[in-house]
Design a protein around this motif. Structure first.
Motif, short mmCIF file in Angstrom:
data_model
loop_
_atom_site.label_atom_id
_atom_site.label_comp_id
_atom_site.label_asym_id
_atom_site.label_seq_id
_atom_site.Cartn_x
_atom_site.Cartn_y
_atom_site.Cartn_z
N ASP A 1 0.84 -1.21 0.00
CA ASP A 1 0.00 0.00 0.00
C ASP A 1 0.87 1.25 0.00
OD1 ASP A 1 -2.57 1.63 0.83
OD2 ASP A 1 -1.08 2.08 2.37
N ARG B 1 1.45 4.23 -3.02
CA ARG B 1 1.32 5.69 -2.85
C ARG B 1 2.50 6.42 -3.47
NH1 ARG B 1 -2.81 6.51 1.15
NH2 ARG B 1 -3.51 4.44 1.80
N GLU C 1 -1.92 -1.92 -5.43
CA GLU C 1 -2.91 -1.67 -4.37
C GLU C 1 -4.00 -2.72 -4.38
OE1 GLU C 1 -4.02 0.44 -0.96
OE2 GLU C 1 -2.20 0.42 -2.19
N TYR D 1 -6.80 1.51 4.86
CA TYR D 1 -5.83 2.15 3.96
C TYR D 1 -6.07 1.76 2.50
CZ TYR D 1 -3.09 3.28 8.16
OH TYR D 1 -2.67 3.75 9.37
N LEU E 1 -7.13 4.18 -0.65
CA LEU E 1 -6.31 4.49 -1.81
C LEU E 1 -6.97 4.02 -3.10
CD1 LEU E 1 -3.78 5.80 -2.84
CD2 LEU E 1 -2.57 3.64 -2.54
N THR F 1 -9.09 6.77 -4.05
CA THR F 1 -8.31 7.87 -4.63
C THR F 1 -7.93 7.56 -6.07
OG1 THR F 1 -7.44 8.55 -2.49
CG2 THR F 1 -6.18 9.19 -4.43
N GLN G 1 3.73 12.05 0.13
CA GLN G 1 2.62 11.09 0.05
C GLN G 1 1.33 11.72 -0.45
OE1 GLN G 1 2.34 7.35 1.08
NE2 GLN G 1 4.23 7.88 0.05
N ARG H 1 -1.78 12.56 -2.63
CA ARG H 1 -2.58 11.74 -3.52
C ARG H 1 -3.19 12.57 -4.66
NH1 ARG H 1 -6.28 9.12 1.04
NH2 ARG H 1 -6.09 11.27 1.74
#
Length: 550
Positions: free
Chosen positions: A162, A166, A181, A207, A211, A214, A432, A434
């Motif tokens: 994960d 990122r 991911e 998490y 993501l 995202t 980090q 996004r």
């Protein structure tokens, strides 16, 4: 151990006592007692350092010291609380490397080594991080992570994957990030199917779903983005329900709720977004919480206040800023006096206040507060190895610089607006992050171009604006419809329109740009069109239709 007679206080009992302190510190830290945890971590570290200095360099001593260093690095990375730095993980990895690479390396050493690598990576340039993450994952594969023969290694593998995803996202490698991911998410679900109470896997579910949401948003797949955001919030709530004593579980639940709130805003559900932010902040009153949540949730007050101000709820915005001020006092109390992070926390409210003032149309006050916040941030000297403080400073600047530039534009201070917008463009993306870096770059270019036009440099403005227009067009063709995207694209089109020459071709392009800008605004939801910043851009477009070309 403290009551052992002198004859039984051997190096081994000292190691055992230090490990007991370490575990107690970890429990205290998870329950929110940061100061008490730090004191015990420091006491345990002193024991291990003293033993190593006396020549006791065996696995137990090395492992214990590395465990403390890695925990301090994790705390610095995740919360910024405590005396540790992310670079502590580099030392932890260096201590463990000879042991971890030995043919007879123990499982605990190899697993901790992999974990330390996943934090040490953040001290490296982005492209080098991938090599370090890959090494960590290979170590965990060797422990049985992928075939699920070691569920602890499997959970750590999912966590590492994960984190690497990122970094891939920051590098713009969306497809690779998606693949990795998805692997982390699938592995997490398999772990939970075998061991529903696996705490690490529960955290990973928050998490990974977050993501994946995202990544769906970056692809402009709104339905998938919202679905994963809701899964992230639900996973966080499940974790709290299972282990309410862990403060970090509450933080993850809040992160999931914040993602839902942001997705709702993106999709034009403004009232629903505000309700989600309120739900997040209401966690502070939940009787199950292990300690005050203020230091973990304070960021939500600024987001809520800004959205309240954009919708005309000045009273609500003022109340949210008051609540933020209260919580920031508690945040400051947990940070070492005189530290950079303590100073950074003090500038937070100034930037958020300026954001609210701009949303309410008070450009003079917004400029005063935002420019003062920038000056205070500029005065802070960040040690090169304090990556967390550096990232926090850049994040605060990324908030205050565009506010200062926007307020300066409204006040006719065009040179100031150009200066602040240029600095915003040059700011490195937050660690980090996004967000697509094109958001910052294109927004800053449009604002600089506007300032240049108002100073009589339309040709320079057109050249500067061109990459931004190309980025907005590409995103629109890919399906971008988020609230802020529409407003920012409409603003860039307006700037393009007023930059055109006063000849036939320029007049034609001016009308086409203004028509396209109006179309972006019209495509937003009814709620979004009523936001004050959206109405401001609409007003600029309307005024440009009747104004003579510059």
């Amino acid at each position: 151990y403290d009551s052992l007679p002198a004859g039984l206080q051997t190096p081994q009992t000292q190691i055992n006592r230090a490990m007991a302190l370490t575990r107690e510190a970890a429990a205290l830290d998870a329950s929110g007692a940061a100061d008490a945890a730090s004191a015990k971590f420091d006491a345990a570290q002193a024991v291990f350092e003293k033993l190593r200095a006396a020549g006791h360099n065996g696995e137990d001593t090395t492992y214990g010291l590395a465990l403390i260093l890695n925990t301090k690095a994790a705390n610095a990375f995740l919360s910024g609380i405590g005396q540790g730095k992310i670079s502590d993980a580099v030392r932890a990895a260096d201590l463990l490397r000879p042991l971890a690479r030995a043919p007879d390396a123990s499982r605990r050493v190899r697993q901790l080594y992999a974990n330390a690598l996943s934090f040490a990576a953040f001290t490296q340039p982005l492209d080098q991080q991938l090599t370090t993450f890959d090494e960590a994952r290979k170590v965990l594969e060797g422990l049985g992570a992928l075939d699920l023969t070691d569920l602890n290694a499997a959970s750590l593998y999912a966590d590492t994957a994960d984190t690497e995803a990122r970094t891939l996202l920051q590098l713009g490698q969306i497809d690779k990030a998606q693949k990795l991911e998805q692997q982390a998410y699938d592995l997490t679900l398999k772990i939970l199917a075998r061991q529903p109470g696996n705490l690490h896997a529960m955290a990973n579910r928050v998490y990974t779903t977050g993501l994946l949401g995202t990544l769906a948003s970056r692809r402009h797949d709104d339905a998938a983005a919202m679905a994963f955001a809701r899964k992230s919030a639900e996973a966080g709530e499940d974790e709290v329900r299972f282990n309410a004593a862990d403060l970090n579980a509450w933080t993850r639940w809040a992160q999931g709720l914040a993602q839902v709130a942001r997705m709702q805003y993106d999709q034009g559900e403004i009232a629903e977004s505000i309700a989600s932010w309120r739900k997040l902040m209401a966690l502070e009153q939940d009787p199950r919480r292990p300690s005050s949540l203020a230091p973990n949730l304070f960021y939500g007050w600024g987001a809520l206040a800004q959205r309240q101000a954009l919708t005309g709820d000045s009273t609500g915005a003022a109340q949210s800023l008051e609540a933020e001020a209260r919580d920031l006092v508690e945040v400051g109390a947990r940070l070492p006096k005189g530290s950079v992070l303590h100073a950074l926390s003090a500038t937070r409210q100034q930037g958020d206040t300026a954001d609210v003032q701009l949303a309410e149309g008070n450009a003079q006050s917004a400029f005063k507060n935002a420019s003062a916040a920038v000056a205070e941030l500029d005065a802070l000297k960040i040690p090169a190895d304090d990556l967390n403080a550096g990232a926090s400073k850049n994040s605060s600047l990324a908030t205050s610089l565009p506010i200062a530039a926007s307020a300066a534009m409204r006040l006719g201070r065009y040179a100031d607006a150009e200066r602040f917008a240029r600095r915003w463009q040059q700011l490195p993306p937050p660690s980090q992050s996004r967000a697509d870096p094109g958001v910052q770059d294109s927004g800053a270019r449009a604002m600089q171009a506007h300032a240049l036009i108002m100073q009589g440099h339309a040709a320079d403005a057109r050249k500067l604006l061109q990459p931004a227009l190309e980025w907005y067009r590409a995103q629109a063709q890919a399906g971008a419809t988020a609230t802020n995207f529409r407003r920012n694209y409409a603003y860039a089109l307006y700037v393009s329109a007023i930059s055109q020459r006063a000849d036939a071709a320029g007049t034609k392009q001016r009308k086409a740009d203004l028509d396209a800008a109006d179309k972006q605004i019209a495509g937003a939801s009814a709620q979004a069109r009523q936001l004050s910043n959206m109405r401001h851009v609409s007003g600029l477009i309307a005024a440009a239709r009747t104004a003579s070309p510059r």
